[in-house]
Design a protein around this motif. Structure first.
Motif, short mmCIF file in Angstrom:
data_model
loop_
_atom_site.label_atom_id
_atom_site.label_comp_id
_atom_site.label_asym_id
_atom_site.label_seq_id
_atom_site.Cartn_x
_atom_site.Cartn_y
_atom_site.Cartn_z
N UNK A 131 -87.94 -24.64 -39.49
CA UNK A 131 -86.88 -24.23 -40.42
C UNK A 131 -85.91 -25.37 -40.71
N UNK A 132 -85.58 -26.14 -39.70
CA UNK A 132 -84.69 -27.28 -39.92
C UNK A 132 -85.31 -28.29 -40.87
N UNK A 133 -86.62 -28.45 -40.79
CA UNK A 133 -87.30 -29.43 -41.64
C UNK A 133 -87.55 -28.91 -43.05
N UNK A 134 -87.90 -27.63 -43.20
CA UNK A 134 -88.40 -27.14 -44.48
C UNK A 134 -87.48 -26.20 -45.24
N UNK A 135 -86.44 -25.70 -44.61
CA UNK A 135 -85.62 -24.73 -45.33
C UNK A 135 -84.46 -25.39 -46.06
N UNK A 136 -84.07 -24.75 -47.13
CA UNK A 136 -82.88 -25.13 -47.89
C UNK A 136 -82.00 -23.89 -47.91
N UNK A 137 -80.84 -24.01 -47.28
CA UNK A 137 -79.92 -22.88 -47.18
C UNK A 137 -80.59 -21.68 -46.50
N UNK A 138 -81.44 -21.97 -45.47
CA UNK A 138 -82.06 -20.90 -44.70
C UNK A 138 -83.27 -20.26 -45.34
N UNK A 139 -83.77 -20.84 -46.43
CA UNK A 139 -84.92 -20.25 -47.12
C UNK A 139 -85.95 -21.35 -47.39
#
Length: 188
Positions: A131-139
């Motif tokens: 999630x830290x690598x691929x999410x933007x604003x948790x999505x």
């Protein structure tokens, strides 16, 4: 005599011209019957496989080629493209199944469920790293979802080659770890 890109199937693939995917492939493949990352990007965009999601970025296309580039040419032939098409459709189906609000993104819990349904039993720590690598604003958007899937597939393939007894445990020597890091850098 017909040559790839001029009416003949690349690599002598029988029946490729009758294959509906061949038209997408041939529209961007050069005389060599291969497509590069930027050609793959154009091909996938024109095919509409990303649906209403944003087109794949160039880095994602590089990752997809490296996932199937068995001859290390940096390009993709028709058979590899056809395999990629099947994998992309599976990933798209998974993504759409878990994008319940049809926002074009999946939330952390949806991502965890989607990856779990694909056989990835990730720890909360591993999911958090993803999630830290691929999410933007948790999505996580579709393009980043595909990047994540490519990398998980590569890591899983490397692990399975070392897990000779198929018990979920593998031994890695220092050289193995160095090679794995180099491989992941090539697809990151």
């Amino acid at each position: 005599m017909a040559y790839p890109g001029y009416g003949a199937a690349p690599g002598g693939f029988p029946g490729a011209q009758q294959d509906p995917l061949y038209g997408y492939f041939a529209s961007v493949a050069g005389q060599d019957g291969q497509i590069s990352a930027d050609e793959l990007q154009r091909c996938l965009t024109s095919s509409g496989i990303s649906g209403s999601y944003n087109p794949f970025n160039l880095e994602t296309c590089r990752l997809m080629i490296s996932m199937l580039d068995r001859d290390f040419s940096g390009s993709m032939g028709f058979n590899e493209f056809k395999e990629l098409w099947g994998v992309l459709n599976q990933w798209k189906t998974q993504f759409m199944n878990y994008d319940r609000d049809r926002s074009g993104t999946v939330e952390p819990q949806e991502l965890h469920q989607a990856l779990g349904s694909m056989g990835y039993n990730l720890s909360p720590q591993a999911l958090n790293c993803i999630l830290k690598r691929y999410s933007h604003h948790g999505r996580v958007g579709f393009d980043d979802f595909v990047c994540c899937c490519v990398k998980l597939r590569a890591l899983t393939d490397h692990f399975r080659r070392r897990d000779t007894s198929q018990n979920g445990h593998a031994n890695f020597g220092y050289d193995d770890v160095s090679l794995l890091i180099k491989t992941m850098r090539n697809i990151t």
